[in-house]
Design an enzyme around this catalytic site. Sequence first.
Site, PDB file in Angstrom:
ATOM      1  N   CYS A 361       0.907  -1.305   0.089  1.00 12.13           N
ATOM      2  CA  CYS A 361      -0.077   0.094  -0.159  1.00 12.13           C
ATOM      3  C   CYS A 361       0.954   1.253   0.082  1.00 12.13           C
ATOM      4  O   CYS A 361       1.989   1.117   0.515  1.00 12.13           O
ATOM      5  CB  CYS A 361      -1.038  -0.036   1.152  1.00 12.13           C
ATOM      6  N   ILE A 362       0.406   2.235  -0.599  1.00  9.35           N
ATOM      7  CA  ILE A 362       1.287   3.591  -0.661  1.00  9.35           C
ATOM      8  C   ILE A 362       0.266   4.793  -0.651  1.00  9.35           C
ATOM      9  O   ILE A 362      -0.921   4.726  -1.177  1.00  9.35           O
ATOM     10  CB  ILE A 362       2.067   3.519  -2.029  1.00  9.35           C
ATOM     11  N   LEU A 363       0.546   5.640   0.079  1.00  9.57           N
ATOM     12  CA  LEU A 363      -0.440   6.790   0.520  1.00  9.57           C
ATOM     13  C   LEU A 363       0.385   8.193   0.651  1.00  9.57           C
ATOM     14  O   LEU A 363       1.484   8.112   1.645  1.00  9.57           O
ATOM     15  CB  LEU A 363      -1.262   6.641   1.367  1.00  9.57           C
ATOM     16  N   THR A 364       0.179   9.318   0.199  1.00  7.43           N
ATOM     17  CA  THR A 364       0.440  10.561   0.428  1.00  7.43           C
ATOM     18  C   THR A 364      -0.701  11.115   1.248  1.00  7.43           C
ATOM     19  O   THR A 364      -1.689  11.129   0.576  1.00  7.43           O
ATOM     20  CB  THR A 364       1.016  11.139  -0.547  1.00  7.43           C
ATOM     21  N   GLN A 369      -0.402  16.399  -0.686  1.00  5.39           N
ATOM     22  CA  GLN A 369      -0.474  15.884  -2.159  1.00  5.39           C
ATOM     23  C   GLN A 369      -0.201  16.995  -2.937  1.00  5.39           C
ATOM     24  O   GLN A 369       0.066  18.383  -2.530  1.00  5.39           O
ATOM     25  CB  GLN A 369      -1.836  15.217  -2.454  1.00  5.39           C
ATOM     26  N   ARG A 370       0.225  16.837  -4.410  1.00  2.71           N
ATOM     27  CA  ARG A 370       0.535  17.944  -5.448  1.00  2.71           C
ATOM     28  C   ARG A 370       1.626  18.527  -4.841  1.00  2.71           C
ATOM     29  O   ARG A 370       1.967  19.624  -5.284  1.00  2.71           O
ATOM     30  CB  ARG A 370      -0.646  18.760  -5.550  1.00  2.71           C
ATOM     31  N   GLY A 372       4.906  16.781  -4.840  1.00  2.00           N
ATOM     32  CA  GLY A 372       5.900  16.054  -5.207  1.00  2.00           C
ATOM     33  C   GLY A 372       6.516  14.812  -4.358  1.00  2.00           C
ATOM     34  O   GLY A 372       7.216  13.939  -4.730  1.00  2.00           O
ATOM     35  N   GLY A 374       4.563  12.075  -3.431  1.00  2.00           N
ATOM     36  CA  GLY A 374       4.346  10.781  -3.835  1.00  2.00           C
ATOM     37  C   GLY A 374       5.340  10.042  -4.846  1.00  2.00           C
ATOM     38  O   GLY A 374       5.735   9.117  -4.540  1.00  2.00           O
ATOM     39  N   GLU A 395       1.871  -3.664  -5.769  1.00  2.00           N
ATOM     40  CA  GLU A 395       0.932  -4.459  -5.824  1.00  2.00           C
ATOM     41  C   GLU A 395      -0.358  -4.112  -6.091  1.00  2.00           C
ATOM     42  O   GLU A 395      -0.894  -2.794  -6.211  1.00  2.00           O
ATOM     43  CB  GLU A 395       0.498  -5.127  -4.133  1.00  2.00           C
ATOM     44  N   SER A 399      -5.128   2.416  -6.555  1.00  2.00           N
ATOM     45  CA  SER A 399      -5.892   3.374  -6.330  1.00  2.00           C
ATOM     46  C   SER A 399      -5.559   4.417  -7.669  1.00  2.00           C
ATOM     47  O   SER A 399      -4.786   4.319  -8.332  1.00  2.00           O
ATOM     48  CB  SER A 399      -5.856   4.106  -5.194  1.00  2.00           C
TER      49      SER A 399
END
Length: 510
Positions: A361-364, A369-370, A372, A374, A395, A399
């Site tokens: 899983c990956i999340l900012t 966000q917006r 850089g 991520g 994986e 999203s």
Amino acid sequence: MAPRNDHAGGGDDREPERGHATLATLRIGVKVWVEKDSEERKAEILSMQTRRGKPTFYVHYEEFNKRLDEWVAAERLNLSKEVEWPLPEKPDTKNKQKTNQQSKNLQVPDTGRSQKRPRTVSDSRDASATPMDMSQLSSRRPSLTGGKENRDPALATITRDDSTGTPQPEDESLVDLVDTQEAAAAAKAAPPHVPYSREEEIEKLRTGGSMTQNQTEISRVRNLERIQMGTYEVEPWYFSPYPAEFADSELVYICEFCLSYFGNSTQFGRHRKKCTLLHPPGNEIYRDDSVSFFEIDGRRQRTWCRNLCLLSKLFLDHKTLYYDVDPFLFYCMTERTAHGHHLIGYFSKEKECAEGYNVACILTLPQYQRKGFGKLLIQFSYELSKIENKLGSPEKPLSDLGLLGYRAYWQEVIVDLLIERENEGTPMMSVEELGQALAMTTNDVLHTLQNLNMLRYSNKNHVIVLTDGVVAQREKQKEKERVKGRRVIEAERLQWRPPVFTAAARTWNW
């Protein structure tokens, strides 16, 4: 008022019934006009509740991303206009016939005619039924690649064209708030999966919020109104299984260091006076002038990692594991200030992954966000893969924002490497060599080249064509980076060795 039928017909071309409604006659599935940003938009009612003594409705706006779904008060509904009533469900004759056929096959044979023992339920089989795949029952999550990402790499040549993708917790207050029967019905009603065209994929990303095909996940209703984390107030996007009592709170307070959650400011204030944590509870493995990375073992820091999963579920609708954190490592990116390390985002990866994924899983977080960050998380995951001497891939399913972020990163690094090799005068390079140099799987390299229309077929060979349009687009991006600045991972600052775990440390420990 009873609905009127504007179209008398059957089949799939049936038009919805329209008519006037009152608050008492509204039900789930009705489409009604709702006031949103000083204008009226058609929305479908997904859920109804009485909150603080007043009726409220959870609506999804047509032609808009599901992140904009929200709870609205009755005053925002325009019932002076006609509403659309949901179509009645068609009788499922196929399943009825199949059930009757199975019941006939399960009848016990007459013992007078045969001395063989009667067939039991476990012995009987329906010839028309699909055999059950027992491997799917034992797997924890589906694999879309099947471990075949690195087989049969296609050789290619670079040329220039001058023509212009758990176990349940012990605390019963943390159980899912969704009715399981409704979720099962939604999943059953889902159409069979078919490959998407590029246009259909873009439309699904725009209106759906993700490429997940799990209708149970999509049908869930967001349960938190707002959260406060540090100096930011954020509106959640999706459902997360926080305790049921938090659904009635207007604002949920989350400690930005230990990620504990509280329903009122008094409790949160008492906690902040006692909380001594100033950074994620793990080893700092990277630090530069702006950010740091911490490695946290889910087995050693279960509470903190479970709180992180609950937080991330607010912004990831396809995430399904909330409590099984033992088999995962979490890599958290933070921003340093005089008050401590503030969480920006994270990615998790399995300690041992048979499919070779380097990101689970990956999340900012939305407030970062917006900017850089991520792309920085993605680059860091591939830097770890390079140290491990492995080819990595995220994986699936990703999203919508994750898919766009990975595509942008893959395009950037592949085009930069091809331009660099061409400037060095060594344009001969295969797809496999591209993957080895960038720690990317062959499938991801081919996927990116196809999206950029850089893979051509010539003289019975596949050839990588570095078009002028792709080069011009990359130069334009570099010009923006010179003005706004670019965040990159400096590999020499990374102090990390691949961890080695015992068999017990790689599995759940319930």
